[in-house]
Scaffold this motif. Structure first.
Motif: not given
Length: 331
Positions: A242-256
């Protein structure tokens, strides 16, 4: 589809702005109650609306704090200009209107009066994406795409009542302007079952899975979790991020999670152009992650008017359509 179901869908009012399933747990007006509670603790908090207090749940705040509530009438530019002035003198304004009006009518005021001086003004946009059947005049299907390019602006797309209630004080405490895609009325309560806490700027892995990774935001996280349960019946194991913040984006968690041999699917209540799908894809390219990503999103077109269940089915946001799409990709 049974004839009874077809009749019910045809006669359901296009005014529906709730995506809760029958019998689902809900919380009434979580934004309004969270803002009223925050104002009890912080005297700087004020609320404004552009003739839409009842339809953005701002009326709850107005009833609790009538001397800190400002009705600006049907004048969205004035709404944001006044909010900017309040922030300049140290107040913490929350300004509510429909998302289409904030994004399309008042963009320049948000950009130059609020974002450029980096003021703490919190824009609350009701009816984001396909949460109304009124048609293109009220369906904010491209609001994230419009706002992602604005410097200093934080964008939050909450899933449920838990996200909204926990986000409100964090938005007030953050520096600079924010934009919240508001879910109003009887909002489903979903995330309390997943040991989840909203953290501004952070994504969260709600469940693991060896076959598929869903990356979702907004109400589509609820649908992602439902689809994951349904896919388990087909022996497909699905992780949900779940990525509720679109900006700034938590790329580290998602890309893992994305950087694996699993099928990756993004799910969003927004046009396929300029939203979560392109945010995830961009993050992957920047990080050198070579991965095909499949979007579940609204098409790049003006959508029809009608009842939400019918529209969600037509445009692929319904749980059944998600399950079908994943099984088709895995076939």
């Amino acid at each position: 589809m049974t004839s009874a179901t077809a009749t019910r869908r045809l006669t359901t009012s296009a005014m529906i702005a709730s995506f809760a399933d029958p019998g689902q747990r809900t919380d009434s007006a979580p934004f309004g109650h969270a803002l009223a509670a925050l104002a009890e603790q912080d005297p700087r908090v004020v609320g404004l609306t552009a003739d839409l207090g009842k339809y953005t749940d701002m009326h709850v705040f107005a009833q609790a704090h009538p001397h800190r509530f400002f009705q600006m009438g049907m004048a969205e530019q004035l709404l944001l200009g006044a909010a900017a002035g309040m922030a300049e003198v140290g107040l913490v304004p929350f300004a509510s209107t429909y998302a289409v009006f904030a994004a399309r009518r008042a963009y320049d005021f948000l950009c130059l009066d609020i974002a450029e001086p980096n003021l703490n003004v919190n824009i609350v946009g009701g009816l984001p994406g396909l949460t109304t059947g009124y048609g293109p005049s009220h369906q904010a299907t491209e609001d994230i795409a419009i706002f992602r390019g604005m410097p200093n602006l934080t964008i939050v797309d909450p899933c449920d009542s838990v996200d909204i209630a926990q986000a409100v004080p964090q938005l007030a405490a953050s520096e600079g302007p924010t934009y919240l895609r508001l879910l109003r009325g009887k909002v489903p309560t979903v995330l309390d079952e997943y040991d989840y806490t909203f953290q501004l700027g952070k994504a969260a892995v709600l469940r693991g899975g060896r076959d598929v990774v869903f990356v979702s935001s907004g109400l589509m996280t609820m649908r992602a979790l439902q689809a994951a349960e349904r896919l388990a019946e087909h022996h497909v194991d699905v992780a949900v991020v779940h990525a509720p913040t679109i900006k700034p984006f938590d790329a580290a968690t998602v890309l893992a999670e994305v950087d694996s041999d699993r099928l990756v699917v993004t799910l969003e209540n927004h046009t396929v152009v300029g939203g979560l799908f392109e945010t995830v894809a961009s993050a992957a390219v920047r990080a050198g992650v070579a991965k095909r990503i499949v979007p579940v999103a609204l098409p790049d077109e003006f959508l029809a008017a009608g009842a939400l269940p019918t529209l969600h089915d037509r445009y692929g946001l319904a749980t059944d359509r998600i399950v079908e799409k994943v099984l088709g990709e895995l076939a």
